[in-house]
Write an enzyme that holds these catalytic residues in place. Structure first.
Site, PDB file in Angstrom:
ATOM      1  N   TYR A 155      65.102 -23.280 -29.630  1.00 57.85           N
ATOM      2  CA  TYR A 155      66.341 -23.013 -28.892  1.00 57.85           C
ATOM      3  C   TYR A 155      66.498 -23.936 -27.685  1.00 57.85           C
ATOM      4  O   TYR A 155      65.581 -24.108 -26.889  1.00 57.85           O
ATOM      5  CB  TYR A 155      66.390 -21.543 -28.455  1.00 57.85           C
ATOM      6  CG  TYR A 155      66.264 -20.618 -29.652  1.00 57.85           C
ATOM      7  CD1 TYR A 155      67.274 -20.549 -30.603  1.00 57.85           C
ATOM      8  CD2 TYR A 155      65.110 -19.857 -29.861  1.00 57.85           C
ATOM      9  CE1 TYR A 155      67.156 -19.747 -31.721  1.00 57.85           C
ATOM     10  CE2 TYR A 155      64.984 -19.041 -30.968  1.00 57.85           C
ATOM     11  CZ  TYR A 155      66.008 -18.989 -31.902  1.00 57.85           C
ATOM     12  OH  TYR A 155      65.889 -18.205 -33.013  1.00 57.85           O
ATOM     13  N   ASP A 156      67.699 -24.513 -27.577  1.00 52.58           N
ATOM     14  CA  ASP A 156      68.011 -25.458 -26.501  1.00 52.58           C
ATOM     15  C   ASP A 156      68.764 -24.806 -25.347  1.00 52.58           C
ATOM     16  O   ASP A 156      68.686 -25.268 -24.209  1.00 52.58           O
ATOM     17  CB  ASP A 156      68.873 -26.608 -27.035  1.00 52.58           C
ATOM     18  CG  ASP A 156      68.171 -27.376 -28.140  1.00 52.58           C
ATOM     19  OD1 ASP A 156      66.948 -27.583 -28.018  1.00 52.58           O
ATOM     20  OD2 ASP A 156      68.836 -27.755 -29.122  1.00 52.58           O
ATOM     21  N   THR A 157      69.524 -23.757 -25.656  1.00 54.83           N
ATOM     22  CA  THR A 157      70.312 -23.066 -24.638  1.00 54.83           C
ATOM     23  C   THR A 157      69.821 -21.629 -24.519  1.00 54.83           C
ATOM     24  O   THR A 157      69.731 -20.919 -25.521  1.00 54.83           O
ATOM     25  CB  THR A 157      71.817 -23.081 -24.982  1.00 54.83           C
ATOM     26  OG1 THR A 157      72.257 -24.449 -25.117  1.00 54.83           O
ATOM     27  CG2 THR A 157      72.631 -22.395 -23.907  1.00 54.83           C
TER      28      THR A 157
ATOM     29  N   ARG B 193      71.257 -22.790 -32.005  1.00 51.25           N
ATOM     30  CA  ARG B 193      70.130 -23.188 -31.171  1.00 51.25           C
ATOM     31  C   ARG B 193      70.223 -22.552 -29.781  1.00 51.25           C
ATOM     32  O   ARG B 193      69.793 -23.125 -28.774  1.00 51.25           O
ATOM     33  CB  ARG B 193      70.021 -24.720 -31.082  1.00 51.25           C
ATOM     34  CG  ARG B 193      69.673 -25.372 -32.430  1.00 51.25           C
ATOM     35  CD  ARG B 193      69.290 -26.827 -32.270  1.00 51.25           C
ATOM     36  NE  ARG B 193      68.127 -27.034 -31.398  1.00 51.25           N
ATOM     37  CZ  ARG B 193      66.866 -26.913 -31.801  1.00 51.25           C
ATOM     38  NH1 ARG B 193      66.583 -26.567 -33.062  1.00 51.25           N
ATOM     39  NH2 ARG B 193      65.873 -27.136 -30.945  1.00 51.25           N
TER      40      ARG B 193
END
Length: 299
Positions: free
Chosen positions: A18-20, A239
């Site tokens: 996960y990016d956010t 993500r």
């Protein structure tokens, strides 16, 4: 079934996937006026790995500017444009979605933070913290002159709610043609360091009963809040992960928006709600005891 996280490998998997990262605040980052152990370290870790960090709260008593002061006092790094409260989302909804004409006003049942966000969006309002409405004196329609320009009633948490405010709000919705009935959120309870208190949902409840209709709710778990975030931040839902302590707001909010969800047990939701005869039908993707558990990733 939710995936239980407990090892460094588990947390490393989340970091890669996960990016956010969207965070609720009360019960996740802090409890009352005390930061959750390790929460600030984890946020620093995420920023170090170039993750986007956003804060999504149903608390409508403070504006984003004032809410940042709480972050600062607890040593939690946050920027105003990373903070999304239901007060801000409500103001954006009125100005950008409803597109309420500039000659219309909002009647507020709520506190100073809600008024500040309305003012920031260029929305005129009455009620709220006005001393005339903050009274325990009786209310009479015979001695009241309603404002025909009121085009919406907005209910948030109001610790000074009274019969005068409810009576005026009720009559504006009933009498003013097209007057919208809005609620910043429908939280049943409000967490404090000493325990739970009635939440913002209880403020609009008398009006719901009297009018026989529900308000349009803006905050979690409604999608309006996520739309507000999407308008300002570009992110891939696949993500993105929502971290929260309430199944019926935070986790349902994430699921409704196609986000992954991580439940922490430092706030409202208890272990008994995850399994057994009283288990909630809302199931998070992941569960961990505390946000601080992710410190396992700090070498």
């Amino acid at each position: 079934m939710a995936s239980r996280l407990s090892t460094r490998e588990h947390y490393a998997g989340l970091l890669d996937k996960y990016d956010t990262w969207l965070f609720d605040c009360d019960g996740v980052l802090w409890s009352g006026d005390k930061a959750i152990d390790g929460a600030t370290d984890v946020l620093q870790l995420l920023r170090h790995h170039n993750k986007s960090v956003l804060f999504v709260t149903n608390n409508a008593t403070k504006s984003r500017v004032n809410y940042k002061k709480k972050f600062d006092s607890l040593g939690v790094e946050a920027h105003v444009d990373e903070i999304y409260g239901s007060a801000y989302a409500s103001a954006v909804y009125i100005s950008s979605v409803m597109k309420m004409p500039k000659d219309k006003k909002v009647y507020v049942i709520g506190m100073a933070g809600l008024e500040e966000e309305l003012k920031e969006e260029g929305i005129s309002y009455i009620g709220g913290t006005d001393p005339e409405d903050n009274t325990l004196a009786g209310f009479s329609l015979a001695s009241w002159t309603p404002d025909p320009s009121v085009g919406a009633v907005l209910c948030g948490l109001d610790t000074s709610v009274n019969y005068t405010k409810l009576s005026k709000a009720f009559n504006y919705i009933l009498r003013n043609e097209g007057c919208a009935f809005l609620a910043t959120n429908e939280d049943s309870t409000y967490p404090t360091a000493e325990g739970l208190l009635p939440g913002a949902g209880t403020i609009s409840a008398p009006l719901r009963y009297a009018l026989g209709r529900d308000p349009i709710a803006i905050g979690k778990p409604k999608g309006t809040m996520l739309d507000c975030i999407k308008a300002k931040h570009d992110f891939d839902p696949k993500r993105t992960i929502m971290v929260g302590d309430r199944l019926n707001t935070d986790i349902e909010f994430g699921k409704a928006g196609g986000l992954a969800t991580l439940l922490v047990l430092t706030g409202i939701t208890k272990e008994s709600e995850l399994s057994g005869p009283n288990a909630s039908p809302t199931v998070p993707d992941y569960v961990t005891n505390s946000l601080g558990d992710l410190r396992a990733l700090i070498a």
